[in-house]
Design a protein around this motif. Structure first.
Motif, PDB file in Angstrom:
ATOM      1  N   GLU A  91      -5.134  -4.867   4.634  1.00  0.00           N
ATOM      2  CA  GLU A  91      -4.131  -3.029   4.035  1.00  0.00           C
ATOM      3  C   GLU A  91      -4.302  -1.996   3.139  1.00  0.00           C
ATOM      4  O   GLU A  91      -3.691  -1.328   3.016  1.00  0.00           O
ATOM      5  CB  GLU A  91      -2.486  -4.285   3.954  1.00  0.00           C
ATOM      6  CG  GLU A  91      -1.004  -3.212   3.789  1.00  0.00           C
ATOM      7  CD  GLU A  91       0.525  -4.177   4.106  1.00  0.00           C
ATOM      8  OE1 GLU A  91       1.213  -3.356   4.464  1.00  0.00           O
ATOM      9  OE2 GLU A  91       0.095  -5.044   3.989  1.00  0.00           O
ATOM     10  N   LEU A 117       6.569   1.160  -2.419  1.00  0.00           N
ATOM     11  CA  LEU A 117       6.132   0.486  -0.938  1.00  0.00           C
ATOM     12  C   LEU A 117       5.319  -1.041  -1.799  1.00  0.00           C
ATOM     13  O   LEU A 117       5.428  -1.259  -2.991  1.00  0.00           O
ATOM     14  CB  LEU A 117       4.800   1.562  -1.341  1.00  0.00           C
ATOM     15  CG  LEU A 117       3.897   0.631  -0.096  1.00  0.00           C
ATOM     16  CD1 LEU A 117       5.263   1.278   1.359  1.00  0.00           C
ATOM     17  CD2 LEU A 117       2.776   1.992   0.348  1.00  0.00           C
ATOM     18  N   LYS A 170       3.705   5.620   6.730  1.00  0.00           N
ATOM     19  CA  LYS A 170       2.384   6.077   7.079  1.00  0.00           C
ATOM     20  C   LYS A 170       1.818   7.680   7.771  1.00  0.00           C
ATOM     21  O   LYS A 170       1.116   8.629   8.015  1.00  0.00           O
ATOM     22  CB  LYS A 170       1.902   5.128   8.380  1.00  0.00           C
ATOM     23  CG  LYS A 170       2.098   4.893   9.849  1.00  0.00           C
ATOM     24  CD  LYS A 170       0.704   4.189   9.993  1.00  0.00           C
ATOM     25  CE  LYS A 170       1.613   3.855  12.088  1.00  0.00           C
ATOM     26  NZ  LYS A 170       0.896   3.239  12.663  1.00  0.00           N
ATOM     27  N   LEU A 188       2.933   2.449  -5.373  1.00  0.00           N
ATOM     28  CA  LEU A 188       2.865   0.931  -4.579  1.00  0.00           C
ATOM     29  C   LEU A 188       2.542  -0.307  -5.518  1.00  0.00           C
ATOM     30  O   LEU A 188       2.389  -0.030  -6.634  1.00  0.00           O
ATOM     31  CB  LEU A 188       1.557   0.621  -3.344  1.00  0.00           C
ATOM     32  CG  LEU A 188       0.304  -0.590  -3.066  1.00  0.00           C
ATOM     33  CD1 LEU A 188       1.491  -1.269  -2.337  1.00  0.00           C
ATOM     34  CD2 LEU A 188      -0.764   0.436  -2.550  1.00  0.00           C
ATOM     35  N   PHE A 225       3.981   0.556   5.046  1.00  0.00           N
ATOM     36  CA  PHE A 225       3.204   1.225   5.302  1.00  0.00           C
ATOM     37  C   PHE A 225       3.447   1.577   6.646  1.00  0.00           C
ATOM     38  O   PHE A 225       3.626   3.014   6.422  1.00  0.00           O
ATOM     39  CB  PHE A 225       1.761   0.755   4.697  1.00  0.00           C
ATOM     40  CG  PHE A 225       0.718   2.058   5.583  1.00  0.00           C
ATOM     41  CD1 PHE A 225       0.717   2.791   5.084  1.00  0.00           C
ATOM     42  CD2 PHE A 225      -0.662   1.677   6.384  1.00  0.00           C
ATOM     43  CE1 PHE A 225       0.122   4.019   4.977  1.00  0.00           C
ATOM     44  CE2 PHE A 225      -1.166   2.480   6.870  1.00  0.00           C
ATOM     45  CZ  PHE A 225      -1.468   3.697   5.995  1.00  0.00           C
ATOM     46  N   ILE A 244      -4.293   2.403   3.342  1.00  0.00           N
ATOM     47  CA  ILE A 244      -3.280   3.038   2.782  1.00  0.00           C
ATOM     48  C   ILE A 244      -4.311   3.773   1.461  1.00  0.00           C
ATOM     49  O   ILE A 244      -4.190   4.867   1.708  1.00  0.00           O
ATOM     50  CB  ILE A 244      -3.160   1.426   1.626  1.00  0.00           C
ATOM     51  CG1 ILE A 244      -1.174   1.266   2.740  1.00  0.00           C
ATOM     52  CG2 ILE A 244      -1.810   3.065   1.011  1.00  0.00           C
ATOM     53  CD1 ILE A 244      -0.410   0.178   1.609  1.00  0.00           C
TER      54      ILE A 244
END
Length: 302
Positions: free
Chosen positions: A123, A70, A96, A41, A92, A127
């Motif tokens: 958000e 991500l 997911k 991420l 995501f 995560i």
């Protein structure tokens, strides 16, 4: 062993020139091997620089690694092109239902905001909750580390009286811990942040272990006792010139910025800085991949 990245990712050509073993997706699919699946991420504004820094470190181990980048769906990046994000990043919602062996959550230049003021905090919280059951081990870097401490353990950050900026000496609480195998008893690492976390709050938390602190007695490497979360308040992944770029950028903007500590030779910003932390950066990432991801993750997720 190689890192597997999208064929056209710009960082790929640079990594090949640096002799980092890179394999594109097509070749990787032909190999009969169970690679590690790592989700990154990337919250940093200059995404391509951060990609390159992390891929250098992830690509220097004996373990084959598949990389997925991500991005936040609820935040529009101002520094990365739409083409780059559309072609090399996912959201995501798209991952997911998957499970990952490891995950890295980077820093972000938003530390002076309260966590709930960050436009993608909801958000990011989802995560981080999702990682509890879907990721074997998560490495959190700088602001990402502060976000994890706040979200998972209720430890807030605080503003520093002066920016922590430069190269600092660090010591270890337990050199036998697998994450720091091979580390010197004293080692260097870069920091660049306006906020910090309480050493006492970490030491007194029953689920956390303070593995390393810097010469100013500030926490550096923090681990959850179940070893699922690793939080690093500095930037071992930084290039030799990253702090110089930050310093010269802020000078050009006429911001109040000090010369980074222990960084430029003779504290002269006109001289080229040396990378004095590279070996420990490689050790940290290879130890994480081996002991906290590869040795812990199931061969088949159920």
């Amino acid at each position: 062993m190689p890192i597997n990245i999208p064929r056209e990712l710009p960082a790929g050509e640079i990594l090949k020139r640096e002799k980092i073993f890179v394999m594109d997706e097509d070749r990787a699919r032909t190999q009969d091997i169970r690679p590690l699946n790592i989700l990154i991420l990337n919250l940093m504004p200059e995404k391509e620089k951060t990609e390159l820094q992390l891929l250098r470190l992830l690509g220097n181990t004996p373990i084959q690694v598949n990389i997925t980048f991500l991005r936040m769906a609820t935040h529009q990046s101002k520094n990365a092109s739409k083409y780059h994000l559309d072609n090399f990043y996912t959201t995501f919602e798209m991952v997911k239902e998957q499970r990952f062996d490891g995950m890295i959550i980077t820093g972000a230049p938003i530390e002076l905001l309260e966590f709930e003021e960050v436009n993608y905090w909801d958000e990011l919280s989802k995560i981080m909750d999702w990682t509890k059951d879907n990721v074997t081990s998560v490495m959190h870097i700088c602001w990402g580390a502060q976000a994890a401490l706040y979200h998972h353990y209720g430890i807030d950050k605080h503003a520093l009286s002066k920016k922590c900026f430069g190269i600092f000496k660090h010591t270890l609480a337990d050199p036998k811990e697998d994450l720091v195998r091979g580390f010197d008893e004293e080692f260097l690492a870069p920091h660049s942040r306006h906020t910090g976390v309480s050493k006492e709050a970490i030491i007194n938390h029953p689920e956390l272990f303070l593995l390393s602190k810097n010469e100013e007695d500030a926490p550096f490497i923090i681990m959850s006792k179940d070893k699922k979360h690793i939080m690093i308040t500095g930037h071992l992944e930084y290039d030799a010139t990253t702090l110089a770029d930050e310093y010269h950028r802020d000078v050009a903007k006429k911001l109040d910025i000090d010369v980074p500590k222990n960084y430029f030779p003779n504290d002269d910003p006109n001289k080229k800085p040396l990378n004095t932390w590279r070996s420990h950066a490689h050790l940290l990432f290879s130890n994480w991949l081996n002991y906290y991801v590869y040795q812990q993750t199931p061969y088949v997720w159920k």
